[in-house]
Design a protein around this motif. Structure first.
Motif, PDB file in Angstrom:
ATOM      1  N   MET A 180       0.837  -1.187   0.000  1.00 38.07           N
ATOM      2  CA  MET A 180       0.000   0.000   0.000  1.00 38.07           C
ATOM      3  C   MET A 180       0.876   1.243   0.000  1.00 38.07           C
ATOM      4  O   MET A 180       1.782   1.364   0.803  1.00 38.07           O
ATOM      5  N   THR A 181       0.590   2.168  -0.917  1.00 38.28           N
ATOM      6  CA  THR A 181       1.357   3.406  -0.982  1.00 38.28           C
ATOM      7  C   THR A 181       0.929   4.338   0.148  1.00 38.28           C
ATOM      8  O   THR A 181      -0.198   4.249   0.651  1.00 38.28           O
ATOM      9  N   PRO A 182       1.813   5.265   0.583  1.00 41.10           N
ATOM     10  CA  PRO A 182       1.432   6.169   1.674  1.00 41.10           C
ATOM     11  C   PRO A 182       0.175   6.967   1.399  1.00 41.10           C
ATOM     12  O   PRO A 182      -0.658   7.156   2.293  1.00 41.10           O
ATOM     13  N   ASP A 183       0.014   7.460   0.182  1.00 40.08           N
ATOM     14  CA  ASP A 183      -1.159   8.277  -0.100  1.00 40.08           C
ATOM     15  C   ASP A 183      -2.445   7.457  -0.073  1.00 40.08           C
ATOM     16  O   ASP A 183      -3.499   7.928   0.353  1.00 40.08           O
ATOM     17  N   ARG A 184      -2.383   6.192  -0.509  1.00 41.82           N
ATOM     18  CA  ARG A 184      -3.576   5.353  -0.436  1.00 41.82           C
ATOM     19  C   ARG A 184      -3.892   4.989   1.019  1.00 41.82           C
ATOM     20  O   ARG A 184      -5.043   4.841   1.407  1.00 41.82           O
ATOM     21  N   PHE A 185      -2.845   4.822   1.825  1.00 39.05           N
ATOM     22  CA  PHE A 185      -3.030   4.566   3.252  1.00 39.05           C
ATOM     23  C   PHE A 185      -3.826   5.702   3.893  1.00 39.05           C
ATOM     24  O   PHE A 185      -4.818   5.482   4.599  1.00 39.05           O
ATOM     25  N   PHE A 186      -3.395   6.939   3.650  1.00 35.00           N
ATOM     26  CA  PHE A 186      -4.092   8.082   4.238  1.00 35.00           C
ATOM     27  C   PHE A 186      -5.493   8.238   3.659  1.00 35.00           C
ATOM     28  O   PHE A 186      -6.444   8.545   4.380  1.00 35.00           O
ATOM     29  N   ALA A 187      -5.643   8.021   2.340  1.00 30.87           N
ATOM     30  CA  ALA A 187      -6.966   8.164   1.726  1.00 30.87           C
ATOM     31  C   ALA A 187      -7.953   7.163   2.316  1.00 30.87           C
ATOM     32  O   ALA A 187      -9.123   7.492   2.566  1.00 30.87           O
ATOM     33  N   LEU A 188      -7.502   5.928   2.571  1.00 27.02           N
ATOM     34  CA  LEU A 188      -8.385   4.910   3.117  1.00 27.02           C
ATOM     35  C   LEU A 188      -8.764   5.221   4.559  1.00 27.02           C
ATOM     36  O   LEU A 188      -9.934   5.123   4.944  1.00 27.02           O
ATOM     37  N   LEU A 189      -7.788   5.628   5.365  1.00 27.32           N
ATOM     38  CA  LEU A 189      -8.097   5.964   6.753  1.00 27.32           C
ATOM     39  C   LEU A 189      -9.004   7.193   6.848  1.00 27.32           C
ATOM     40  O   LEU A 189      -9.916   7.248   7.677  1.00 27.32           O
ATOM     41  N   LEU A 190      -8.764   8.175   5.997  1.00 27.51           N
ATOM     42  CA  LEU A 190      -9.628   9.358   6.007  1.00 27.51           C
ATOM     43  C   LEU A 190     -11.052   8.998   5.599  1.00 27.51           C
ATOM     44  O   LEU A 190     -12.031   9.523   6.145  1.00 27.51           O
ATOM     45  N   ALA A 191     -11.193   8.093   4.624  1.00 26.11           N
ATOM     46  CA  ALA A 191     -12.529   7.666   4.198  1.00 26.11           C
ATOM     47  C   ALA A 191     -13.264   6.969   5.335  1.00 26.11           C
ATOM     48  O   ALA A 191     -14.472   7.152   5.517  1.00 26.11           O
ATOM     49  N   LEU A 192     -12.554   6.162   6.130  1.00 27.58           N
ATOM     50  CA  LEU A 192     -13.173   5.490   7.265  1.00 27.58           C
ATOM     51  C   LEU A 192     -13.472   6.470   8.398  1.00 27.58           C
ATOM     52  O   LEU A 192     -14.495   6.363   9.072  1.00 27.58           O
ATOM     53  N   GLN A 193     -12.585   7.427   8.604  1.00 30.92           N
ATOM     54  CA  GLN A 193     -12.740   8.363   9.726  1.00 30.92           C
ATOM     55  C   GLN A 193     -13.948   9.262   9.553  1.00 30.92           C
ATOM     56  O   GLN A 193     -14.565   9.694  10.540  1.00 30.92           O
ATOM     57  N   THR A 194     -14.317   9.563   8.328  1.00 31.13           N
ATOM     58  CA  THR A 194     -15.412  10.511   8.087  1.00 31.13           C
ATOM     59  C   THR A 194     -16.789   9.857   8.182  1.00 31.13           C
ATOM     60  O   THR A 194     -17.801  10.528   7.952  1.00 31.13           O
ATOM     61  N   ARG A 195     -16.830   8.568   8.498  1.00 35.42           N
ATOM     62  CA  ARG A 195     -18.121   7.863   8.585  1.00 35.42           C
ATOM     63  C   ARG A 195     -18.324   7.287   9.983  1.00 35.42           C
ATOM     64  O   ARG A 195     -17.425   6.669  10.540  1.00 35.42           O
ATOM     65  N   ARG A 196     -19.529   7.456  10.496  1.00 35.99           N
ATOM     66  CA  ARG A 196     -19.868   6.865  11.793  1.00 35.99           C
ATOM     67  C   ARG A 196     -20.438   5.467  11.609  1.00 35.99           C
ATOM     68  O   ARG A 196     -20.247   4.594  12.455  1.00 35.99           O
ATOM     69  N   ASP A 197     -21.160   5.238  10.511  1.00 34.65           N
ATOM     70  CA  ASP A 197     -21.752   3.929  10.250  1.00 34.65           C
ATOM     71  C   ASP A 197     -20.814   3.088   9.398  1.00 34.65           C
ATOM     72  O   ASP A 197     -19.963   3.627   8.673  1.00 34.65           O
ATOM     73  N   PRO A 198     -20.950   1.768   9.443  1.00 30.26           N
ATOM     74  CA  PRO A 198     -20.110   0.900   8.601  1.00 30.26           C
ATOM     75  C   PRO A 198     -20.257   1.248   7.126  1.00 30.26           C
ATOM     76  O   PRO A 198     -21.334   1.622   6.652  1.00 30.26           O
ATOM     77  N   VAL A 199     -19.170   1.120   6.403  1.00 26.70           N
ATOM     78  CA  VAL A 199     -19.155   1.412   4.972  1.00 26.70           C
ATOM     79  C   VAL A 199     -18.758   0.147   4.232  1.00 26.70           C
ATOM     80  O   VAL A 199     -17.971  -0.668   4.738  1.00 26.70           O
TER      81      VAL A 199
END
Length: 335
Positions: free
Chosen positions: A1-20
């Motif tokens: 996993m590239t660093p930018d994809r790592f951050f993009a994935l964590l940010l996508a999870l962080q912005t949601r309260r419900d499961p995605v």
């Protein structure tokens, strides 16, 4: 996993309260569902509290304690973290490397006194999307074009389709830029049809005063997927052969996903020191890409591929014989 994809994935999870769902994460980060599932396992192995529940009512959740600190990010830095798939060199070409480094440093920072904190990923993961033996960027720099692309206007571009044709002006509706395999492309519609324009062949451009006219509901990611999938699926010729096993990894690097490699343990009918290979070609002339493997590769079919390689080998022998003032001593070796 590239660093930018790592951050993009964590940010996508962080912005949601419900499961995605994994499908939604794949669409947001621009990769396949299989890649997202592999990345989630990587995050779990790295100690991030990522909960993956399967089934109809399941989904992916980032539990408390795994969020990134984005409070100190500027809008430009947030934009950089959302831009995935680029290494620092490509960000410099866009004139935005500084924001990307600052954003990664801010979200990776931990409160003082945190014990045994792991090293940041940016310190232990390197990315380089350039092809092997790459000679460096040529043609138009993306930083020169990105401003007009971001304005969302139609462009007149002067483009050379190949080395043998003269450049001609075209009116296009740009979606954006694509960085792929170390090269930059302008993704745009021309008369409603998606096209890829290599910046190496784009000699001039002029912005118009008219807003771009994109196909309804089509995003940059949609256009890229349509173009790249169509390109890869347009292969109509499959060239089969037997390659010395010691060259298998080099062949994968040179030929990429177009090459399929099967070993004896996979059921291939070859010797222990050989592998069976299949190259997917769009046109017959692409068999030239097999020449670097010389007599370590034997092409077994189809007949037209063997015939074309014989012609190419004969031409090579004739040229060197002519330049050396002699004649070929016999027919070329048949692959």
């Amino acid at each position: 996993m590239t660093p930018d994809r790592f951050f993009a994935l964590l940010l996508a999870l962080q912005t949601r309260r419900d499961p995605v769902t994994a499908g939604d994460l794949a669409a947001e980060t621009g990769v396949s569902v299989r890649t997202v599932l592999r990345d989630l396992r990587w995050l779990q192995d790295a100690g991030f509290p990522v909960l993956v529940e399967r089934g109809r009512w399941g989904g992916v959740t980032l539990l408390p304690g795994g969020a990134l600190d984005t409070a100190r990010l500027t809008p430009d830095e947030r934009d950089q973290l959302a831009l995935h798939g680029l290494d620092d060199r490509q960000r410099r070409q866009l004139g935005a490397a500084g924001e990307g480094r600052r954003a990664r440093a801010k979200v990776a920072a931990r409160p003082a006194g945190t014990a045994t904190a792991p090293l940041p990923l940016s310190a232990v993961v390197a990315t380089d999307s350039r092809p092997w033996f790459w000679s460096g960027p040529q043609g138009l720099e993306p930083s020169a074009l990105i401003g007009d692309v971001r304005r969302g206007v139609r462009l007149r571009v002067r483009y050379r389709r190949s080395a043998k044709t003269a450049p001609a002006w075209q009116l296009v509706d740009p979606y954006g830029l694509l960085a792929k395999a170390g090269r930059w492309y302008l993704v745009a519609d021309r008369s409603g049809t998606p096209r890829l324009y290599s910046l190496e062949r784009l000699t001039e451009w002029r912005p118009t005063g008219s807003p771009r006219r994109l196909r309804p509901g089509v995003s940059l990611a949609d256009a890229v997927a349509q173009l790249t999938t169509g390109w890869e699926e347009s292969a109509v010729l499959h060239v089969h052969g037997v390659l010395a096993a010691r060259h298998a990894e080099r062949a994968r690097r040179v030929l990429g996903s177009r090459l399929t490699v099967r070993r004896p343990e996979d059921g291939a009918d070859v010797g222990d020191d050989e592998v069976a290979v299949t190259l997917s070609c769009r046109v017959l002339e692409e068999v030239r890409q097999l020449l670097p493997f010389a007599d370590d590769l034997t092409v077994t079919g189809p007949p037209e591929a063997r015939a074309r390689l014989r012609e190419l080998a004969a031409g090579i022998v004739e040229r060197y014989a002519r330049e050396d003032g002699g004649q070929a001593s016999g027919p070329p070796h048949r692959p």
